[in-house]
Design an enzyme around this catalytic site. Sequence first.
Site, PDB file in Angstrom:
ATOM      1  N   ASP A 289       0.849  -1.185   0.000  1.00 49.61           N
ATOM      2  CA  ASP A 289       0.000   0.000   0.000  1.00 49.61           C
ATOM      3  C   ASP A 289       0.894   1.247   0.000  1.00 49.61           C
ATOM      4  O   ASP A 289       2.111   1.166   0.168  1.00 49.61           O
ATOM      5  CB  ASP A 289      -0.996  -0.023   1.173  1.00 49.61           C
ATOM      6  CG  ASP A 289      -2.256   0.799   0.871  1.00 49.61           C
ATOM      7  OD1 ASP A 289      -2.223   1.659  -0.043  1.00 49.61           O
ATOM      8  OD2 ASP A 289      -3.277   0.595   1.544  1.00 49.61           O
ATOM      9  N   GLU A 481     -10.854   6.689   4.300  1.00 54.00           N
ATOM     10  CA  GLU A 481      -9.787   6.127   5.147  1.00 54.00           C
ATOM     11  C   GLU A 481      -9.860   6.651   6.583  1.00 54.00           C
ATOM     12  O   GLU A 481     -10.944   6.922   7.096  1.00 54.00           O
ATOM     13  CB  GLU A 481      -8.419   6.358   4.499  1.00 54.00           C
ATOM     14  CG  GLU A 481      -8.333   5.662   3.119  1.00 54.00           C
ATOM     15  CD  GLU A 481      -6.944   5.593   2.534  1.00 54.00           C
ATOM     16  OE1 GLU A 481      -5.993   5.317   3.258  1.00 54.00           O
ATOM     17  OE2 GLU A 481      -6.823   5.795   1.306  1.00 54.00           O
TER      18      GLU A 481
HETATM   19  C1  BGC Z   1      -3.887   9.835  -2.129  1.00 55.00           C
HETATM   20  C2  BGC Z   1      -4.631   8.549  -1.905  1.00 55.00           C
HETATM   21  C3  BGC Z   1      -3.901   7.760  -0.918  1.00 55.00           C
HETATM   22  C4  BGC Z   1      -3.645   8.568   0.341  1.00 55.00           C
HETATM   23  C5  BGC Z   1      -2.820   7.804   1.309  1.00 55.00           C
HETATM   24  C6  BGC Z   1      -3.705  10.566  -0.827  1.00 55.00           C
HETATM   25  O1  BGC Z   1      -3.015  11.761  -1.009  1.00 55.00           O
HETATM   26  O2  BGC Z   1      -4.603  10.635  -3.019  1.00 55.00           O
HETATM   27  O3  BGC Z   1      -4.733   7.793  -3.066  1.00 55.00           O
HETATM   28  O4  BGC Z   1      -4.655   6.640  -0.643  1.00 55.00           O
HETATM   29  O5  BGC Z   1      -3.006   9.784   0.057  1.00 55.00           O
HETATM   30  O6  BGC Z   1      -2.635   8.500   2.513  1.00 55.00           O
HETATM   31  C1  BGC Z   2      -5.294   2.951   0.198  1.00 53.73           C
HETATM   32  C2  BGC Z   2      -5.508   1.917  -0.861  1.00 53.73           C
HETATM   33  C3  BGC Z   2      -5.398   2.534  -2.223  1.00 53.73           C
HETATM   34  C4  BGC Z   2      -4.092   3.267  -2.357  1.00 53.73           C
HETATM   35  C5  BGC Z   2      -3.919   3.956  -3.696  1.00 53.73           C
HETATM   36  C6  BGC Z   2      -4.070   3.786  -0.038  1.00 53.73           C
HETATM   37  O1  BGC Z   2      -4.020   4.855   0.850  1.00 53.73           O
HETATM   38  O2  BGC Z   2      -5.191   2.314   1.452  1.00 53.73           O
HETATM   39  O3  BGC Z   2      -6.754   1.295  -0.695  1.00 53.73           O
HETATM   40  O4  BGC Z   2      -5.534   1.540  -3.200  1.00 53.73           O
HETATM   41  O5  BGC Z   2      -4.018   4.264  -1.362  1.00 53.73           O
HETATM   42  O6  BGC Z   2      -4.714   5.073  -3.808  1.00 53.73           O
END
Ligand code: BGC
Ligand code: BGC
Length: 590
Positions: A289, A481
């Site tokens: 991830d 998230e």
């Molecule tokens: C991104 C997401 C990612 C997240 C992780 C964001 O800035 O756009 O895709 O999952 O950061 O913390």
């Molecule tokens: C998320 C994932 C996601 C990745 C890419 C991460 O922060 O946990 O689910 O696929 O970002 O955006």
Amino acid sequence: MHSSRTALTNEAEVEALLQQMTLAEKIGQMTQVEKNSIQPEDAANYFIGSVLSGGGGNPQNNTPENWAQMVRSFQEAAQTTRLRIPLIYGSDAVHGHNNVRGAVIFPHNVALGATRDADLVQRVANITARELQATGVHWNFAPAVSVPQDIRWGRTYEGFSENTELVITLGTAYVCGLQDHDPRTLASVKHFVGDGGTRWGTTRSYSWMYGNWQAPGDGYKIDQGDNQDDEATLRATHLAPYRAAIEAGALNIMVSFSSWQGTKMHAQRYLLTDVLKGELGFNGFLISDWMAISQIDEDYYTSVVTAINAGLDMVMVPFDYKAFISTLTRAVEQGDVSMTRIDDAVQRILRAKFWLGMFDYPFGRDDLLPEVGSAAHREVAREAVRKSAVLLKNEGVLPLAKDTRLLVAGSGADNLGKQCGGWSIDWQGAQGEITQGTTILEGIRQTIGGAQVSYNENGVFADDERAAVGVVVVGEAPYAEGLGDNGTLTLPAEDIAVIERMRQRVKKLVVILLSGRPLLIANPLALSDAFVAAWLPGTEGQGVADVLFGDTPFVGRLSFSFPRSIEQVPLPALKQHPDGAMFPFGYGLS
Ligand code: BGC
Ligand code: BGC
């Protein structure tokens, strides 16, 4: 159900290609970079195996055509490399190709769970694949097969259900919908393993700024936290969907930010290598991830060595790819990572690229661009909205007659962004007119004609605007998230105020809840005559009007139980509670 047990007809080709590759080419394949952190020329110079768009990783002017062009520029660069190994582009199309303005946005998985309809989920996934491939994307970071046990978790809505069996049924349907149909699209089954079973208050990660281990900021109370289940529980509740997905042909799995019994999943060699690749026979590749390997240890070299030796095959770096490449190269030169491990990782990645047919057709299907957000695709989303709405209470109100005058109110009534929730155009989603679609208010107006409907967001109407029936749409503001971790699970005070105001004005009050999870609803429920859980329905609000006016019946059944109080959270507490749930798993009036 279809099954796409992967025929390994390409092993000879994989082997022959591997023989020709230099160490730099191999490590390049193992590297995934975020699209704003690299130019196409450098993707070629460093032999990068994959580029991704994170949530909201859109081109400047966010159209399907510009998306296609953005992805194409990376693929064209990959085609100039010595071995012309195609680059695979990935993105989070977790409820439709949801970053792209104009794409159809389906209900989130929590809602699909309430449909209980595996055939529908397969069609949803296949449409998502078509819209992805229209923009050149071969890899979808979906489905989440999380089995959320604590609805305070900000990712609850990404899970189909609190129930493992239902997650298995719909998760495998989704994998088949992406992979078994034309155009073949790679699923990423996530997040391995037990992300839905972490404990409230256990989140911590390494802070580069402060040089210590701490919670990563606002929210983040349970997301990325520690799963403390014993192994038997972990396997029964959380591992089972992976076994089923592998049997259905899954060739990619994303590892979870979370920990198991205090050790980060990205360092869990036993679970990643012994259990997943050994015992379960997974022959696809593991992706990390977002920057997750950096959470293993404060020393980056240790993090890289630990993650790759634990079984990670490709790393979502996602920013400083030069540091990752030089670190892994040094680890191989120093013998801390073996050539056998590197070759195994690269074989797994190439196997998936061959299986997708990318060596022959690297560019996706821009002939499908006219289908992005098409009426036919929206019709399936509308079906999903209807079938996912769960009727929790109905005291002689629904279905509404089409000649009734209505007062409509609430923060969610005319708010496409709120209807869509997180992972919609932007990572966290946003309020208001974020893309094309139909709000619930517009759906109501289209069903009964605008003349019969008066709308005010706050439920404030002139004295002569009278109606016997009121509809209030309230719910959670968008989140994604850990920023959605929520310890109280109550409706915002403004929403309660609108419900109370409307209660004074109308004889019969219908409350529609937009939320990514069950909330504590005793109070609004008591104030209503009918109550509908509409989840996060996406762009097709017409589907809500369809069930309100009885054009189609309510068929949705809860995929998560509604607790009576916060003491009944998480799920094990509810199961032990003498009073039982307010509405149990499976509940839904017809
Ligand atoms: C991104 C997401 C990612 C997240 C992780 C964001 O800035 O756009 O895709 O999952 O950061 O913390
Ligand atoms: C998320 C994932 C996601 C990745 C890419 C991460 O922060 O946990 O689910 O696929 O970002 O955006």
